[in-house]
Design an enzyme around this catalytic site. Structure first.
Site, PDB file in Angstrom:
ATOM      1  N   HIS A  64       0.754  -1.252   0.037  1.00  0.00           N
ATOM      2  CA  HIS A  64       0.053   0.064  -0.163  1.00  0.00           C
ATOM      3  C   HIS A  64       0.917   1.073  -0.069  1.00  0.00           C
ATOM      4  O   HIS A  64       0.445   2.502  -0.627  1.00  0.00           O
ATOM      5  CB  HIS A  64      -1.013  -0.047   1.105  1.00  0.00           C
ATOM      6  CG  HIS A  64      -0.491   0.187   2.364  1.00  0.00           C
ATOM      7  ND1 HIS A  64      -0.362  -0.850   3.425  1.00  0.00           N
ATOM      8  CD2 HIS A  64      -0.028   1.257   3.093  1.00  0.00           C
ATOM      9  CE1 HIS A  64       0.124  -0.270   4.512  1.00  0.00           C
ATOM     10  NE2 HIS A  64       0.457   1.162   4.386  1.00  0.00           N
ATOM     11  N   SER A  87       4.591   1.203   8.344  1.00  0.00           N
ATOM     12  CA  SER A  87       4.213   0.313   7.554  1.00  0.00           C
ATOM     13  C   SER A  87       5.288  -0.081   6.565  1.00  0.00           C
ATOM     14  O   SER A  87       6.259   0.475   6.240  1.00  0.00           O
ATOM     15  CB  SER A  87       3.301   0.986   6.562  1.00  0.00           C
ATOM     16  OG  SER A  87       1.995   0.871   6.838  1.00  0.00           O
ATOM     17  N   ASP A 128      -0.665  -7.260   0.517  1.00  0.00           N
ATOM     18  CA  ASP A 128      -0.335  -5.948   0.862  1.00  0.00           C
ATOM     19  C   ASP A 128       1.117  -6.372   1.381  1.00  0.00           C
ATOM     20  O   ASP A 128       1.881  -5.803   2.335  1.00  0.00           O
ATOM     21  CB  ASP A 128      -1.123  -5.467   2.161  1.00  0.00           C
ATOM     22  CG  ASP A 128      -0.901  -4.011   2.484  1.00  0.00           C
ATOM     23  OD1 ASP A 128      -0.311  -3.582   1.362  1.00  0.00           O
ATOM     24  OD2 ASP A 128      -0.847  -3.467   3.549  1.00  0.00           O
TER      25      ASP A 128
END
Length: 284
Positions: free
Chosen positions: A127, A234, A159
């Site tokens: 992402h 992330s 992801d």
């Protein structure tokens, strides 16, 4: 477009818990509000799970630190840190990078990543690249050097994405935990670049295993942790006390979108390793 200031907030696709009504809403997401715009009492806490990459611009501004002084509150005494976690942090930080995707004419996003082999392959979240609009990807190493990264492959359903930097980067690959070895209650560290602060280490425990979360139409079985995870984390590693990666930090639960509340989610290492092996095998 207005310039965003302050430390920003979690931004990105909203993850929705699978414990939903058939119409796709849970009790925390009911649309009813009173005339004043407030939710009824039992709906006050709106729970969402958001991707924890950071969109460029949301991090403008600075970190405001409190100062000790004669009239100020006394600083809380820090809890003792187990020696093994200190060692795990020392081993992990050299293999973790900051990731910047996009920029220039398009959108951009920042996150983290880590080296998984001597060929300088890096794991990160897909992402981050998606928010970067398919633009160029740059990684910054712990020593401040920057390299243009090749996108070896992407797997949006998981992801996950694999990047590659030149051999001259010399990143230290992180060892991966054995699949199925992670236990609820064991101490873990989240390492990455929250709010652009590279090399940040936060500690917690494994709160739960096989926690089901969903991004769009894709369900994920995640490792839940209370280690502090924020925008920019992330793609960074969640490691155990031996410095082994047990998951890839991907999302956090928030109340009204107001940042980390101690419920974070990481993609389990068995899924990470399987996906990474497949991508590297196809793309080199």
């Amino acid at each position: 477009m207005a310039v965003q200031t302050g430390l920003g907030e979690p931004r990105g696709p909203w993850f929705i818990s699978p414990e939903l009504d058939p119409d796709g809403r849970g009790w925390w997401d009911a649309p009813e509000r009173d005339p004043g715009g407030r939710r009824p009492g039992r709906l006050l806490a709106v729970l969402g799970v958001v991707a924890v990459s950071a969109v460029s611009g949301a991090l403008a501004g600075g970190v405001v630190a409190s100062r000790d002084g004669a009239g100020g509150p006394a600083a809380a005494s820090a809890a003792p840190v187990p020696a093994e976690l200190v060692t795990a942090a020392e081993r992990t930080v050299p293999g973790v990078v900051s990731v910047l995707a996009g920029g220039a004419t398009g959108g951009s996003a920042t996150g983290s990543g880590f080296a998984v082999d001597d060929q300088q392959h890096l794991i990160t979240n897909d992402h981050i690249l998606a928010k970067g609009g398919g633009g160029p990807v740059t990684v910054e190493l712990p020593d401040g050097r920057r390299f243009a990264a090749e996108v070896v492959g992407r797997e949006p359903r998981s992801d996950l994405a694999v990047l590659k930097v030149p051999p001259s980067a010399g990143l230290t690959p992180l060892p991966l935990a054995k699949p199925g070895a992670t236990r609820v209650g064991e101490p873990v560290l989240a390492v990455g670049s929250p709010l652009g602060l590279a090399g940040t280490v936060t500690a917690g425990i494994v709160s739960a295993l096989d926690r089901q979360v969903r991004l769009g139409n894709n369900r994920h079985s995640a490792v839940q942790t209370d280690a502090s995870i924020n925008p920019g984390n992330s793609g960074g590693p969640l490691v155990n006390a031996r410095g082994e990666v047990v998951g890839v930090n991907t999302a956090i639960a928030t109340i009204d979108g107001n940042g980390s509340i101690g419920i974070g989610f990481a993609i389990p290492i068995d899924q990470v390793q399987q996906t990474a092996d497949t991508i590297i095998g196809k793309g080199g």
